[in-house]
Design a protein around this motif. Sequence first.
Motif, PDB file in Angstrom:
ATOM      1  N   GLY A   1       0.811  -1.231   0.000  1.00 12.64           N
ATOM      2  CA  GLY A   1       0.000   0.000   0.000  1.00 12.64           C
ATOM      3  C   GLY A   1       0.837   1.271   0.000  1.00 12.64           C
ATOM      4  O   GLY A   1       0.314   2.355  -0.265  1.00 12.64           O
ATOM      5  N   ASP A   2       2.138   1.141   0.304  1.00  7.36           N
ATOM      6  CA  ASP A   2       2.996   2.336   0.245  1.00  7.36           C
ATOM      7  C   ASP A   2       3.071   2.842  -1.186  1.00  7.36           C
ATOM      8  O   ASP A   2       2.932   2.080  -2.148  1.00  7.36           O
ATOM      9  CB  ASP A   2       4.433   1.995   0.685  1.00  7.36           C
ATOM     10  CG  ASP A   2       4.555   1.880   2.196  1.00  7.36           C
ATOM     11  OD1 ASP A   2       3.621   2.283   2.905  1.00  7.36           O
ATOM     12  OD2 ASP A   2       5.598   1.377   2.652  1.00  7.36           O
ATOM     13  N   GLU A   3       3.351   4.146  -1.303  1.00 10.17           N
ATOM     14  CA  GLU A   3       3.534   4.729  -2.640  1.00 10.17           C
ATOM     15  C   GLU A   3       4.889   5.411  -2.735  1.00 10.17           C
ATOM     16  O   GLU A   3       5.328   6.088  -1.802  1.00 10.17           O
ATOM     17  CB  GLU A   3       2.426   5.744  -2.921  1.00 10.17           C
ATOM     18  CG  GLU A   3       1.075   5.075  -3.107  1.00 10.17           C
ATOM     19  CD  GLU A   3      -0.081   6.057  -3.239  1.00 10.17           C
ATOM     20  OE1 GLU A   3      -1.213   5.580  -3.430  1.00 10.17           O
ATOM     21  OE2 GLU A   3       0.145   7.283  -3.130  1.00 10.17           O
ATOM     22  N   LEU A   4       5.535   5.174  -3.880  1.00 14.80           N
ATOM     23  CA  LEU A   4       6.771   5.880  -4.224  1.00 14.80           C
ATOM     24  C   LEU A   4       6.395   6.874  -5.309  1.00 14.80           C
ATOM     25  O   LEU A   4       5.747   6.509  -6.291  1.00 14.80           O
ATOM     26  CB  LEU A   4       7.832   4.919  -4.757  1.00 14.80           C
ATOM     27  CG  LEU A   4       8.166   3.712  -3.888  1.00 14.80           C
ATOM     28  CD1 LEU A   4       9.261   2.868  -4.556  1.00 14.80           C
ATOM     29  CD2 LEU A   4       8.638   4.164  -2.517  1.00 14.80           C
ATOM     30  N   LEU A   5       6.852   8.106  -5.136  1.00 12.10           N
ATOM     31  CA  LEU A   5       6.472   9.145  -6.100  1.00 12.10           C
ATOM     32  C   LEU A   5       7.696   9.610  -6.873  1.00 12.10           C
ATOM     33  O   LEU A   5       8.765   9.837  -6.291  1.00 12.10           O
ATOM     34  CB  LEU A   5       5.860  10.346  -5.351  1.00 12.10           C
ATOM     35  CG  LEU A   5       5.436  11.538  -6.211  1.00 12.10           C
ATOM     36  CD1 LEU A   5       4.265  11.171  -7.126  1.00 12.10           C
ATOM     37  CD2 LEU A   5       5.050  12.730  -5.313  1.00 12.10           C
ATOM     38  N   THR A   6       7.539   9.740  -8.190  1.00 11.26           N
ATOM     39  CA  THR A   6       8.568  10.382  -8.998  1.00 11.26           C
ATOM     40  C   THR A   6       7.857  11.338  -9.961  1.00 11.26           C
ATOM     41  O   THR A   6       6.721  11.728  -9.698  1.00 11.26           O
ATOM     42  CB  THR A   6       9.476   9.353  -9.698  1.00 11.26           C
ATOM     43  OG1 THR A   6      10.504  10.060 -10.399  1.00 11.26           O
ATOM     44  CG2 THR A   6       8.708   8.482 -10.676  1.00 11.26           C
ATOM     45  N   THR A   7       8.518  11.742 -11.023  1.00 10.11           N
ATOM     46  CA  THR A   7       7.870  12.665 -11.959  1.00 10.11           C
ATOM     47  C   THR A   7       7.898  12.074 -13.367  1.00 10.11           C
ATOM     48  O   THR A   7       8.637  11.129 -13.640  1.00 10.11           O
ATOM     49  CB  THR A   7       8.573  14.038 -12.014  1.00 10.11           C
ATOM     50  OG1 THR A   7       9.729  13.924 -12.834  1.00 10.11           O
ATOM     51  CG2 THR A   7       8.955  14.540 -10.630  1.00 10.11           C
ATOM     52  N   ASN A   8       7.147  12.700 -14.255  1.00  8.48           N
ATOM     53  CA  ASN A   8       7.123  12.223 -15.644  1.00  8.48           C
ATOM     54  C   ASN A   8       8.408  12.579 -16.405  1.00  8.48           C
ATOM     55  O   ASN A   8       8.579  12.153 -17.529  1.00  8.48           O
ATOM     56  CB  ASN A   8       5.890  12.789 -16.373  1.00  8.48           C
ATOM     57  CG  ASN A   8       5.847  14.297 -16.371  1.00  8.48           C
ATOM     58  OD1 ASN A   8       6.302  14.935 -15.423  1.00  8.48           O
ATOM     59  ND2 ASN A   8       5.302  14.889 -17.414  1.00  8.48           N
TER      60      ASN A   8
ATOM     61  N   PHE B   1       9.582  11.631 -25.276  1.00  3.89           N
ATOM     62  CA  PHE B   1       9.141  12.222 -24.013  1.00  3.89           C
ATOM     63  C   PHE B   1       7.658  12.532 -24.161  1.00  3.89           C
ATOM     64  O   PHE B   1       7.281  13.302 -25.051  1.00  3.89           O
ATOM     65  CB  PHE B   1       9.937  13.489 -23.686  1.00  3.89           C
ATOM     66  CG  PHE B   1       9.422  14.179 -22.454  1.00  3.89           C
ATOM     67  CD1 PHE B   1       9.589  13.579 -21.203  1.00  3.89           C
ATOM     68  CD2 PHE B   1       8.729  15.359 -22.535  1.00  3.89           C
ATOM     69  CE1 PHE B   1       9.089  14.175 -20.064  1.00  3.89           C
ATOM     70  CE2 PHE B   1       8.224  15.968 -21.397  1.00  3.89           C
ATOM     71  CZ  PHE B   1       8.405  15.380 -20.159  1.00  3.89           C
ATOM     72  N   GLU B   2       6.837  11.904 -23.296  1.00  4.28           N
ATOM     73  CA  GLU B   2       5.388  11.976 -23.467  1.00  4.28           C
ATOM     74  C   GLU B   2       5.098  11.496 -24.894  1.00  4.28           C
ATOM     75  O   GLU B   2       5.591  10.445 -25.282  1.00  4.28           O
ATOM     76  CB  GLU B   2       4.882  13.395 -23.208  1.00  4.28           C
ATOM     77  CG  GLU B   2       5.284  13.907 -21.839  1.00  4.28           C
ATOM     78  CD  GLU B   2       4.379  13.448 -20.710  1.00  4.28           C
ATOM     79  OE1 GLU B   2       3.264  13.941 -20.604  1.00  4.28           O
ATOM     80  OE2 GLU B   2       4.791  12.589 -19.917  1.00  4.28           O
ATOM     81  N   ASP B   3       4.420  12.313 -25.732  1.00  6.64           N
ATOM     82  CA  ASP B   3       4.161  11.813 -27.092  1.00  6.64           C
ATOM     83  C   ASP B   3       5.032  12.495 -28.141  1.00  6.64           C
ATOM     84  O   ASP B   3       4.771  12.405 -29.333  1.00  6.64           O
ATOM     85  CB  ASP B   3       2.666  11.978 -27.428  1.00  6.64           C
ATOM     86  CG  ASP B   3       2.178  13.395 -27.160  1.00  6.64           C
ATOM     87  OD1 ASP B   3       2.997  14.212 -26.672  1.00  6.64           O
ATOM     88  OD2 ASP B   3       1.008  13.694 -27.441  1.00  6.64           O
ATOM     89  N   GLU B   4       6.114  13.165 -27.697  1.00  9.45           N
ATOM     90  CA  GLU B   4       6.948  13.919 -28.643  1.00  9.45           C
ATOM     91  C   GLU B   4       8.375  13.384 -28.700  1.00  9.45           C
ATOM     92  O   GLU B   4       8.853  12.770 -27.740  1.00  9.45           O
ATOM     93  CB  GLU B   4       7.055  15.379 -28.179  1.00  9.45           C
ATOM     94  CG  GLU B   4       5.748  16.107 -28.086  1.00  9.45           C
ATOM     95  CD  GLU B   4       5.966  17.519 -27.541  1.00  9.45           C
ATOM     96  OE1 GLU B   4       5.651  18.456 -28.261  1.00  9.45           O
ATOM     97  OE2 GLU B   4       6.477  17.653 -26.412  1.00  9.45           O
ATOM     98  N   ALA B   5       9.056  13.687 -29.795  1.00  5.82           N
ATOM     99  CA  ALA B   5      10.508  13.434 -29.878  1.00  5.82           C
ATOM    100  C   ALA B   5      11.215  14.711 -29.420  1.00  5.82           C
ATOM    101  O   ALA B   5      10.958  15.792 -29.950  1.00  5.82           O
ATOM    102  CB  ALA B   5      10.903  13.110 -31.312  1.00  5.82           C
TER     103      ALA B   5
END
Length: 380
Positions: A92-99, A342-346
Motif C-alpha cells: 500500500g505504500d507509494e513511491l512518487l517520482t515525476t514524468n 518524451f510523453e508523445d513527442e521526440a
Amino acid sequence: MASFLLDPGVIFLNHGSFGATPVEILAVQQDLRERMEREPVDFLVRQLPGLLAAARERAARFVGARPQDLVFVPNATAGVGAVLRSLALRPGDELLTTNHRYNAVFQAMRREAGRAGARVLEARIPWPVQDPAALSQAVLAGIGPRTRLLVVDQITSPTGLILPVEDIVAGARARGVAVLVDGAHAPGQVDLDLARLGADWWVGNLHKWVCAPKGAALLWTAPEHQGQARPPVTSHGADLGYHPEFDWPGTFDPTAWLAAPAAMDLHEAEGGPALRAAHHALVQAGRLLLSEALARPLPHPDDPRLYGSMAAISVGLPASQALALHTALWTQHRIEVPVSPFEDEAVLRISGFALYNRPEDYEALAAVLPGCVAALQVRG
Ligand SMILES: Cc1ncc(COP(=O)(O)O)c(C=O)c1O
C-alpha cells in the motif's frame, strides 16, 4: 587546457550521457592502475582504505558535505538501487517520482515497489514551463497520504530542466515524506551544498560533468538513515557501518573513484563556476539557433534557474520517431546528440562543454536538423 580523445570527425553534443574524460585524468587513472598491478594485495588491502578516505574528503568539499555522510558508488543507478533496498516498504505504500524521470531509476522503483506490494506514481511536471515555482508546486502536488518516498531529479534527463530541489525537499519533508534527490547530472553543472539541501539521500555522478573516469559516483545519506543503508552488493562490510558497507563491494578496480579528485581539481582549475557559465552560454546560444532553424518555440524562457549545461527542444515529430532522428543525425551527419521519446513527442537535447564544444557545432546541427525532421515527417 584539458584535452580529450574525442573523435574530430564527430560533432559531439552529448556530454550529458556519459561525459568525456580528459587525457590528463585518464593518465592519473592509469598511474593508479599501474600502482595496483605492481602489488595488488598491498594496494587493495593496505593502501586502499587511506586512499579512499582522502578521495572522500576531497569529494565532500566539492559537494558541500561531511565525508562521514558520503560513499562512492559506481554510478547513479547503483546509488538509487542502494537507497531503494534500504527502505522497508509495506503493502500500500507509494513511491512518487515525476514524468521527467530517468527510465532506469523508474524501473528500479517499479521493481522494488512490486516486491513489497507498493506502487509507483508520477507527478506531472509542466513542459513548456515559465517559472521554477510551477515546478515545485507540480511535484509537491503529487504527494498523498501513502507517499513514503519522493525520488526527484535535480536536473531532468530528457528535458535538461533544473528542478528547484531545495524547495521540493523542504516541502516534502514538511509533509513527512522522505526524499531521494537524483543528482546524476548535478556535480559540475550546478553549485552543490548537500549539507544545506537537507534531503534524506542524494546521488550524483562524477563521470558526467566533473569528467572523472567512468564508474565514479557519490551517494550521500542523512545520518539518521545510515544504519539502514544497504549497498548494491553485500560484502565483508555487512553490518559494520555505513562506510564499510560500501567501501569494499568485492574485488574491483577502484581507480575511477581514486582519480575523481584530480577531475575535481581540473574542473576548478578550468574556472569552476566560470566554466559552468561557459557551458551554459554555449547551450543558450545553441538552443536559440535550433529554435530558429526549426521555427519552433523553446520550452522555457532564458532563465538560468531552469537550465544549465543542457537544453531540450521538441522537434515536431512523434515520440515513435525519436530513434529514427537520432540515427539519421549520426549516420548521415556524424552528429552525436540524444533524441528521446518524451510523453508523445521526440525531444532533442543539446549539451555544452566549453572545453571542446564550439558555436560551430550547434550551427552544424541547426543546418541539417530541419531537413532530417522534414524527411521523417514525409515518411510519417
Ligand atoms: C536523472 C538520471 N538519473 C540516473 C542516471 C543514471 O546514471 P548512470 O548511468 O551513471 O547510473 C542518469 C543518466 O543519465 C540520469 O540522467
